[in-house]
Design a protein around this motif. Sequence first.
Motif, PDB file in Angstrom:
ATOM      1  N   ASP A  59      -8.976   7.698  -6.503  1.00 53.03           N
ATOM      2  CA  ASP A  59      -7.536   7.506  -6.504  1.00 53.03           C
ATOM      3  C   ASP A  59      -7.398   6.045  -7.312  1.00 53.03           C
ATOM      4  O   ASP A  59      -6.295   5.449  -6.738  1.00 53.03           O
ATOM      5  N   GLU A  91       3.167   8.153  -9.440  1.00 52.64           N
ATOM      6  CA  GLU A  91       2.401   8.714  -8.236  1.00 52.64           C
ATOM      7  C   GLU A  91       0.966   8.066  -8.212  1.00 52.64           C
ATOM      8  O   GLU A  91       0.345   7.654  -7.060  1.00 52.64           O
ATOM      9  N   ARG A  92       0.259   7.601  -9.588  1.00 50.63           N
ATOM     10  CA  ARG A  92      -0.813   6.838  -9.471  1.00 50.63           C
ATOM     11  C   ARG A  92      -0.560   5.157  -9.179  1.00 50.63           C
ATOM     12  O   ARG A  92      -1.530   4.702  -8.689  1.00 50.63           O
ATOM     13  N   ALA A  94       1.592   4.425  -7.242  1.00 50.80           N
ATOM     14  CA  ALA A  94       1.623   4.230  -5.631  1.00 50.80           C
ATOM     15  C   ALA A  94       0.120   4.290  -4.978  1.00 50.80           C
ATOM     16  O   ALA A  94      -0.211   3.342  -3.941  1.00 50.80           O
ATOM     17  N   LYS A  95      -0.730   5.101  -5.414  1.00 45.14           N
ATOM     18  CA  LYS A  95      -2.081   5.086  -4.753  1.00 45.14           C
ATOM     19  C   LYS A  95      -2.782   3.819  -5.225  1.00 45.14           C
ATOM     20  O   LYS A  95      -3.412   3.125  -4.265  1.00 45.14           O
TER      21      LYS A  95
END
Length: 276
Positions: A59, A91-92, A94-95
């Motif tokens: 991730d 979303e990436r 956030a990871k």
Amino acid sequence: LAKGPIALVEVQGYVFAALQGLARLAERRDEPELAAEWNHLADALRERVEQRFWMEDLDYYALALDGDGEPCRVRASNAGHLLYVGLPRAERAAKVADQLLSASFHSGWGLRTLADDAVFFNPMSYHNGSIWPHDTAICTAGLARYGIRDDVARLTSGTFEAAVHFNMRLPELFCGFTRAPGEAPIAYPVACLPQAWSAGAAFMLMQACLGLRVDGWTGSIEVSHPRLPIGIDNLMVRHIQVGTVVVDIIFQRVGDRIGAFLADQHEGLVPLIVRS
């Protein structure tokens, strides 16, 4: 060790930002076809980075691609620079943010250049685990760009507290040991002090924390979801020039919110747009 040529992940981000900047300039010059071309190149580069650098099992983005086009499977703070230019999808981003803010990277004084579980991690290494204030500032500005406001205040405060121990003059880098109660950050013996980009890091961190942006095209100042560093309830930013107008902005903590307003001015008026 990876063989060259090396394609560093953050460099892809810098080129992405440059392409988008060219597109905006073309739009200002009323050249829509050229703007569309630059935007197309930026979007294509974004897609290649997402496809080739993203490590699904970790991730996170790979540090680089080696000479064979294979990812260097290392978690480094370099990926935080992609947040600064706005390349990752939400979303990436956030990871990546979650990992940068974890104990693997965040020492309490700033962000390490390398995660503490990496093979070459060494908190006393020049690049492999030390803390560079300018690197922390770029990553923090990236977090602010994706709306991660409270942690931006925490990182800003941690860097300020580190600066206190260095007589308010941030060095080029310092060691990446975990912060412990009652202990000071550990100096890197041959770090440059002073150094320009470390001095600039303080202003970049504060801008990210306050959500402050000057729009020269519209002659306005924008403040978006401002935060104040921990322990500071009032702060004035003085002598912000917008065109021919010079203004001061006061930030004030009111309950659990931060207010922003212009101080009394005599030079002129400038719109202040606040989004809280």
